[in-house]
Motif scaffolding. Structure first.
Motif, PDB file in Angstrom:
ATOM      1  N   LEU A 109       0.838  -1.275   0.140  1.00 53.17           N
ATOM      2  CA  LEU A 109      -0.142  -0.074   0.059  1.00 53.17           C
ATOM      3  C   LEU A 109       0.795   1.133  -0.109  1.00 53.17           C
ATOM      4  CD1 LEU A 109      -2.835  -1.176   2.549  1.00 53.17           C
ATOM      5  CD2 LEU A 109      -3.056  -0.931   0.262  1.00 53.17           C
TER       6      LEU A 109
ATOM      7  N   ARG B  70      -2.795  -0.708  -4.991  1.00 54.62           N
ATOM      8  CA  ARG B  70      -4.331  -0.791  -4.585  1.00 54.62           C
ATOM      9  C   ARG B  70      -5.050  -1.852  -4.919  1.00 54.62           C
ATOM     10  NH1 ARG B  70      -2.298   2.410  -2.055  1.00 54.62           N
ATOM     11  NH2 ARG B  70      -2.570   4.496  -1.462  1.00 54.62           N
TER      12      ARG B  70
ATOM     13  N   LEU C  91      -2.536  -4.463  10.274  1.00 59.39           N
ATOM     14  CA  LEU C  91      -3.138  -3.456   9.454  1.00 59.39           C
ATOM     15  C   LEU C  91      -3.737  -2.361  10.306  1.00 59.39           C
ATOM     16  CD1 LEU C  91      -4.240  -5.520   6.368  1.00 59.39           C
ATOM     17  CD2 LEU C  91      -2.370  -3.807   6.367  1.00 59.39           C
TER      18      LEU C  91
ATOM     19  N   ASP D 117      -5.686   0.990   8.864  1.00 57.35           N
ATOM     20  CA  ASP D 117      -4.766   1.762   7.849  1.00 57.35           C
ATOM     21  C   ASP D 117      -6.106   2.137   6.794  1.00 57.35           C
ATOM     22  OD1 ASP D 117      -3.384   2.595   5.452  1.00 57.35           O
ATOM     23  OD2 ASP D 117      -1.877   0.890   6.078  1.00 57.35           O
TER      24      ASP D 117
ATOM     25  N   LEU E 168      -6.645   1.064   3.135  1.00 59.56           N
ATOM     26  CA  LEU E 168      -7.522  -0.121   2.751  1.00 59.56           C
ATOM     27  C   LEU E 168      -8.739   0.091   2.227  1.00 59.56           C
ATOM     28  CD1 LEU E 168      -6.725  -2.046   6.051  1.00 59.56           C
ATOM     29  CD2 LEU E 168      -6.048  -2.794   3.977  1.00 59.56           C
TER      30      LEU E 168
ATOM     31  N   ALA F 161      -8.589  -0.280  -1.363  1.00 57.92           N
ATOM     32  CA  ALA F 161      -8.059  -1.250  -1.821  1.00 57.92           C
ATOM     33  C   ALA F 161      -8.893  -2.450  -2.001  1.00 57.92           C
ATOM     34  CB  ALA F 161      -6.947  -1.804  -0.782  1.00 57.92           C
TER      35      ALA F 161
ATOM     36  N   PHE G 130     -12.754  -7.381   4.048  1.00 58.31           N
ATOM     37  CA  PHE G 130     -12.639  -6.357   3.080  1.00 58.31           C
ATOM     38  C   PHE G 130     -13.631  -6.973   1.746  1.00 58.31           C
ATOM     39  CE2 PHE G 130      -8.312  -6.671   4.637  1.00 58.31           C
ATOM     40  CZ  PHE G 130      -8.467  -5.622   5.416  1.00 58.31           C
TER      41      PHE G 130
END
Length: 380
Positions: free
Chosen positions: A125, A130, A152, A184, A187, A190, A265
């Motif tokens: 990152l 990404r 993270l 983070d 993220l 991402a 995610f």
């Protein structure tokens, strides 16, 4: 048969030649017989060992070295690949949290975690990536991705609200909540794509702990503790992220690391070979091809179960392009041909010991000779 265009897409011959070297040897053999043929070489892999190398070579990406925490917390050197133009990174989780990084007498999934995988993601990152492709497999861990998330910025809390400093397989049952406030911020933009060739769920009789825990050093008592901890973690994930992952196919991959990615995610899970073939533009390379050549170190009944040659075969057959496979050792050739390969050929032409067969120069020469003879026969 006239041959104008050949696509070469072989996996590595593990412990001997990487994918690019295998392809180069085959291309050399082809060129000796058909110097005017249009030969396209694509290093490929199935998401496991060699994926980073193959994609870096195929995409012209850079290899990045990073020092991260290994499965037991000691420093290890890990490598991953980036394609800066595409803002993409390719990571093999085993580079940071793989079983070979733990000495046999120390293997215990109650104590190992995936913190180093999270550190690799943070490093990528920081380089502007990404889109993160993650190869799963070969893990020493059974932490459901908690270690990765803690690296993270996610904080795992116990019943008293205290931060659990090192989430790992043995303390998953203590987790009651997750504080996402320190995650983070990069993220948020991402995208994670997981290369996964297993369909095991997060928990239960077919889940990560019960199926793969013993391979990582867990006895019966440890397996039961791990599975209970993973079930607890899954409930906490659902409360925190709104995703129920317990029964999601593939969520148990790499000791449940896949489940952590999916929960936090919304990561997409893809067969490893398909992820790689898409990344290298394999389908476009097939345009106008008369023949495809693939292979791996050992061709046997497992080859058809999602390994690189099988993925190559499936896509080429959809275009009615014949596929020939080369192997350093070959078993069940008839079954593989029945599965659709036009031919399955061993590159050895004389009796050899395993050590002799694994010599890179000898293997490369065998590939050159086999490729030359094969295209000579087809050209006739």
């Amino acid at each position: 048969m006239k041959i104008h265009r050949i696509v070469i897409a072989s996996d590595s011959f593990k412990g001997c030649l990487n994918s690019a070297q295998v392809n180069a040897a085959i291309a050399s053999g082809v060129a000796g017989v058909l110097p005017d043929a249009d030969v396209v070489s694509l290093p490929v892999a199935d998401g496991g060992e060699g994926t980073v190398e193959a994609l870096a070579s195929a995409l012209g990406g850079a290899m990045i070295d990073a020092e991260v925490h290994g499965p037991l917390g000691s420093p290890v050197r890990a490598r991953y690949a980036i394609d800066a133009a595409a803002e993409m990174a390719v990571i093999e989780m085993a580079q940071a949290s793989g079983l070979p990084l733990v000495e046999k007498e120390l293997r215990n999934p109650l104590e190992t975690n995936t913190y180093g995988v999270g550190e690799l993601i943070a490093d990528a990152l920081g380089l502007g990536c990404r889109r993160i492709l993650v190869g799963l497999g070969g893990s020493a861990t059974n932490d459901g991705g908690a270690g990765m998330l803690s690296a993270l910025g996610y904080r795992f809390k116990d019943a008293e609200g205290r931060t659990i400093d090192r989430p790992r397989g043995g303390n998953l049952g203590d987790i009651r909540s997750i504080d996402s406030s320190g995650a983070d911020p990069r993220l948020a933009s991402a995208e994670f794509i997981l290369a996964c060739d297993v369909t095991n769920p997060f928990t239960g009789p077919d889940g990560a702990s019960q199926i793969f825990g013993p391979q990582k050093g867990a006895d019966a008592a440890a397996v039961a503790r791990l599975d209970a901890g993973m079930e607890n973690l899954a409930r906490v994930y659902e409360r925190t992220f709104g995703r129920d992952i317990i029964s999601v196919p593939g969520s148990g991959a790499a000791g449940g690391l896949a489940g952590g990615f999916i929960a936090a995610f919304g990561a997409r899970v893809r067969p490893g070979v398909d992820m790689v073939l898409d990344a290298v533009g394999f389908d476009s390379a097939l345009d106008g091809a008369d023949l495809v050549i693939t292979g791996e170190g050992r061709l046997d009944s497992q080859t058809a179960m999602g390994k690189t040659p099988a993925g190559v075969l499936r896509r080429a057959r959809a275009r009615n392009i014949p596929v020939v496979a080369f192997g350093g050792a070959v078993e069940d050739a008839d079954a593989l041909c029945a599965a659709g390969f036009a031919a399955v050929l061993c590159i050895q032409n004389s009796p050899l010991s395993l050590a002799e067969a694994m010599e890179p120069a000898r293997a490369a020469e065998g590939l050159r000779n086999a490729a030359a003879q094969m295209v000579r026969l087809i050209a006739l």
